[in-house]
Write an enzyme that holds these catalytic residues in place. Structure first.
Site, mmCIF file in Angstrom:
data_model
loop_
_atom_site.group_PDB
_atom_site.id
_atom_site.type_symbol
_atom_site.label_atom_id
_atom_site.label_comp_id
_atom_site.label_asym_id
_atom_site.label_seq_id
_atom_site.Cartn_x
_atom_site.Cartn_y
_atom_site.Cartn_z
ATOM 1 N N GLU A 1 -7.377 0.076 -15.596
ATOM 2 C CA GLU A 1 -8.000 -0.360 -14.335
ATOM 3 C C GLU A 1 -8.594 0.846 -13.588
ATOM 4 O O GLU A 1 -9.666 0.768 -13.014
ATOM 5 C CB GLU A 1 -6.989 -1.122 -13.471
ATOM 6 C CG GLU A 1 -7.664 -1.781 -12.298
ATOM 7 C CD GLU A 1 -7.001 -3.062 -11.816
ATOM 8 O OE1 GLU A 1 -6.223 -3.678 -12.573
ATOM 9 O OE2 GLU A 1 -7.276 -3.437 -10.666
ATOM 10 N N SER B 1 -5.762 -9.906 -12.223
ATOM 11 C CA SER B 1 -6.306 -8.905 -13.151
ATOM 12 C C SER B 1 -5.188 -8.173 -13.890
ATOM 13 O O SER B 1 -5.278 -7.977 -15.100
ATOM 14 C CB SER B 1 -7.247 -7.930 -12.439
ATOM 15 O OG SER B 1 -6.630 -7.414 -11.299
ATOM 16 N N GLY C 1 -5.302 -11.879 -4.490
ATOM 17 C CA GLY C 1 -4.243 -10.930 -4.146
ATOM 18 C C GLY C 1 -2.939 -11.203 -4.873
ATOM 19 O O GLY C 1 -1.889 -10.702 -4.481
ATOM 20 N N HIS D 1 0.826 -1.212 0.000
ATOM 21 C CA HIS D 1 0.000 0.000 0.000
ATOM 22 C C HIS D 1 0.857 1.258 0.000
ATOM 23 O O HIS D 1 0.485 2.266 0.606
ATOM 24 C CB HIS D 1 -0.981 0.013 1.186
ATOM 25 C CG HIS D 1 -2.174 -0.877 0.942
ATOM 26 N ND1 HIS D 1 -3.234 -0.474 0.166
ATOM 27 C CD2 HIS D 1 -2.439 -2.138 1.332
ATOM 28 C CE1 HIS D 1 -4.131 -1.464 0.103
ATOM 29 N NE2 HIS D 1 -3.668 -2.487 0.799
ATOM 30 N N ILE D 2 1.983 1.187 -0.675
ATOM 31 C CA ILE D 2 2.761 2.423 -0.789
ATOM 32 C C ILE D 2 3.065 2.782 -2.244
ATOM 33 O O ILE D 2 3.623 3.835 -2.503
ATOM 34 C CB ILE D 2 4.059 2.395 0.062
ATOM 35 C CG1 ILE D 2 4.975 1.245 -0.341
ATOM 36 C CG2 ILE D 2 3.742 2.320 1.538
ATOM 37 C CD1 ILE D 2 6.333 1.333 0.350
ATOM 38 N N ASP D 3 2.676 1.917 -3.187
ATOM 39 C CA ASP D 3 2.967 2.294 -4.584
ATOM 40 C C ASP D 3 2.231 3.573 -4.964
ATOM 41 O O ASP D 3 2.774 4.431 -5.653
ATOM 42 C CB ASP D 3 2.688 1.149 -5.580
ATOM 43 C CG ASP D 3 1.257 0.653 -5.613
ATOM 44 O OD1 ASP D 3 0.478 0.959 -4.689
ATOM 45 O OD2 ASP D 3 0.907 -0.052 -6.600
ATOM 46 N N GLY E 1 -8.870 -13.364 -7.649
ATOM 47 C CA GLY E 1 -9.316 -12.710 -6.404
ATOM 48 C C GLY E 1 -8.485 -13.115 -5.197
ATOM 49 O O GLY E 1 -8.962 -13.075 -4.064
ATOM 50 N N SER F 1 -2.708 -10.633 -8.184
ATOM 51 C CA SER F 1 -2.785 -9.797 -9.387
ATOM 52 C C SER F 1 -3.147 -10.541 -10.656
ATOM 53 O O SER F 1 -2.535 -10.355 -11.703
ATOM 54 C CB SER F 1 -1.458 -9.090 -9.630
ATOM 55 O OG SER F 1 -1.367 -8.051 -8.747
ATOM 56 N N ASP G 1 1.500 -3.702 -9.728
ATOM 57 C CA ASP G 1 1.118 -5.002 -10.286
ATOM 58 C C ASP G 1 1.382 -5.067 -11.793
ATOM 59 O O ASP G 1 1.950 -6.035 -12.301
ATOM 60 C CB ASP G 1 -0.366 -5.278 -10.024
ATOM 61 C CG ASP G 1 -0.689 -5.222 -8.548
ATOM 62 O OD1 ASP G 1 0.254 -5.223 -7.734
ATOM 63 O OD2 ASP G 1 -1.881 -5.172 -8.204
HETATM 64 C C1 GLA Z 1 -3.230 -3.855 -5.179
HETATM 65 C C2 GLA Z 1 -2.960 -2.718 -6.161
HETATM 66 C C3 GLA Z 1 -1.502 -2.281 -6.124
HETATM 67 C C4 GLA Z 1 -1.018 -2.037 -4.696
HETATM 68 C C5 GLA Z 1 -1.420 -3.187 -3.772
HETATM 69 C C6 GLA Z 1 -1.132 -2.903 -2.337
HETATM 70 O O1 GLA Z 1 -2.571 -5.017 -5.598
HETATM 71 O O2 GLA Z 1 -3.315 -3.088 -7.475
HETATM 72 O O3 GLA Z 1 -1.318 -1.152 -6.940
HETATM 73 O O4 GLA Z 1 -1.494 -0.810 -4.232
HETATM 74 O O5 GLA Z 1 -2.801 -3.496 -3.882
HETATM 75 O O6 GLA Z 1 0.233 -2.775 -2.120
#
Ligand code: GLA
Length: 395
Positions: free
Chosen positions: A165, A127, A123, A34-36, A121, A125, A177
């Site tokens: 997205e 998608s 986590g 959660h820092i990108d 779904g 990625s 991602d």
């Molecule tokens: C999802 C988002 C990313 C990133 C993560 C958390 O995967 O698509 O961009 O923010 O959550 O790190």
């Protein structure tokens, strides 16, 4: 992937003829969560699990999309893509076509069949991997049809997928991602500065240890709405800090020391906690990379554990299932660190486990997790895989 069976299915859907095959992987984020979208540094790796698309151009502007494991089919037209905006399967691919066109790529109609083994779904990625596979396929085929040279800029394609997205699907995700799916390399993790998009490949060498991904099998139900909520909270935190630092471009440009000096600027405990997670998590990434370079696995593991605690307590994006998985993993013999990975609220955890304990780790954590949650988890022992590419297959 069994290409022969997939080709048969493609032919039954769309008729005889050759197909082209493109692939893009899922990702696991080792640390930097959660820092990108706060201009931070992240440390993900592409997976060996991937989404693959078989495709063939058409003589018109129609797009037809099917999946190996879904009965649902999507049809659209390159001139009317906007009609299919939303979170349905198929919108991800159409959104990519829309943004590719807006970026000036010449596209042609195409029939596509998707296959993938990135759990959906979870986590990891799936998608982004579908988006990037679509982007490399559509951009390559479109450029070829227009008679243009096809040296693709994969970072540009990743940015286009992120826009798809954000704008077409409606999830305000960062760049991590899509960047990883596009640029991943075998046996490498990527240290990516999300502010500048500068990156460095770091060999994912864990002699004697492996990365074990632990799927809680809890779908990330609330993830999209909570994700956008967290982004708004970070925007507010940044606005507060700008009262003190008018030129601050992103939360992650602040050091933990500066945060500690000015943490009374926030309007609530919640916003203060969100900022604390972001700023300290960013600092942990650089420490983790240093640990990996020095082979300090215990140090690396401790940082993973600290990241999880922060995501659970300060950023509040974990949940009962992820906590059960991570806490059980951390207590199990052979594991030197574990944390949730990805957006949270379900999905996967990542653990570093000593090789000789992998089997017992999976059994012990599996039993304890099921006892705690009633869910049957899945485990994947993985290494870093390759990024987006065309596959050459005998037809
Ligand atoms: C999802 C988002 C990313 C990133 C993560 C958390 O995967 O698509 O961009 O923010 O959550 O790190």
């Amino acid at each position: 992937m069994n290409f022969k069976d997939l080709k048969k299915k493609f032919v039954s859907l769309y008729g005889e003829g050759d197909v082209r095959v493109f692939a893009a992987p899922g990702r696991v984020n080792l640390i930097g969560e959660h820092i990108d979208y706060n201009g931070g540094k992240v440390f993900p790796a592409a997976l060996e699990m991937a989404n693959v698309v078989l495709c063939r151009t058409r003589n018109d502007r129609k797009i037809r999309i099917a999946a190996d494991d879904l009965s649902h089919k999507v049809e659209s037209d390159l001139d009317h893509l906007e009609e299919k905006k939303g979170k349905e399967w198929g919108s991800y691919q159409l959104g990519v076509c829309d943004e590719l066109q807006k970026a000036g790529y010449p596209l042609v109609g195409c029939d596509m069949l998707f296959w993938g083994n990135v759990p959906f779904g979870a986590g990891l990625s799936s998608s982004a991997s579908i988006e990037v596979a679509t982007a490399i396929a559509m951009a390559t085929l479109g450029m070829e049809a227009a008679g243009k040279k096809t040296e693709l800029n994969l970072i540009e394609l990743a940015l286009i997928c992120q826009k798809a997205e954000n704008n077409f699907v409606g999830v305000n995700c960062g760049i991590m991602d899509q960047f990883t799916a596009a640029m991943g390399q075998k046996d490498m993790s990527i240290l990516l500065d999300c502010n500048s998009l500068n990156y460095a490949m770091v060999p994912m060498e864990l002699p004697g240890y492996s990365i074990v991904i632990c799927n809680t099998k809890k779908k990330r139900g609330l993830a999209d709405s909570k994700y956008n909520e967290r982004r708004a909270e970070c925007d507010l935190a940044l606005a507060c800090l700008r009262e003190v630092f008018p030129d601050l471009d992103a939360l992650c440009s602040l050091t933990p020391g500066q945060y500690e000096m000015h943490k009374d600027v926030f309007p609530s405990e919640t916003i203060k906690n969100r900022a604390a997670h972001v700023i300290y998590e960013n600092a942990r990434v650089m420490e983790a990379v240093a640990c990996m370079k020095q082979g300090d696995w215990f140090g690396f593991g401790r940082l993973l554990n600290a990241s999880h605690t922060s995501l659970k307590e300060l950023y509040e994006v974990s949940g009962k299932e992820l906590d059960a998985m991570v806490e059980t993993a951390q207590e199990t013999e052979g594991c030197i660190g574990a944390r949730m990975t990805g957006a949270g609220f379900g999905g996967c955890a990542v653990a570093i486990v000593k090789d000789e304990y992998i089997e017992s780790f999976i059994t012990t954590v599996g039993i304890a997790y099921t006892r705690l949650t009633g869910l049957i988890p899945e485990f994947y022992v993985t290494r870093a895989g390759e990024g987006a590419r065309e596959l050459s297959v005998a037809q």
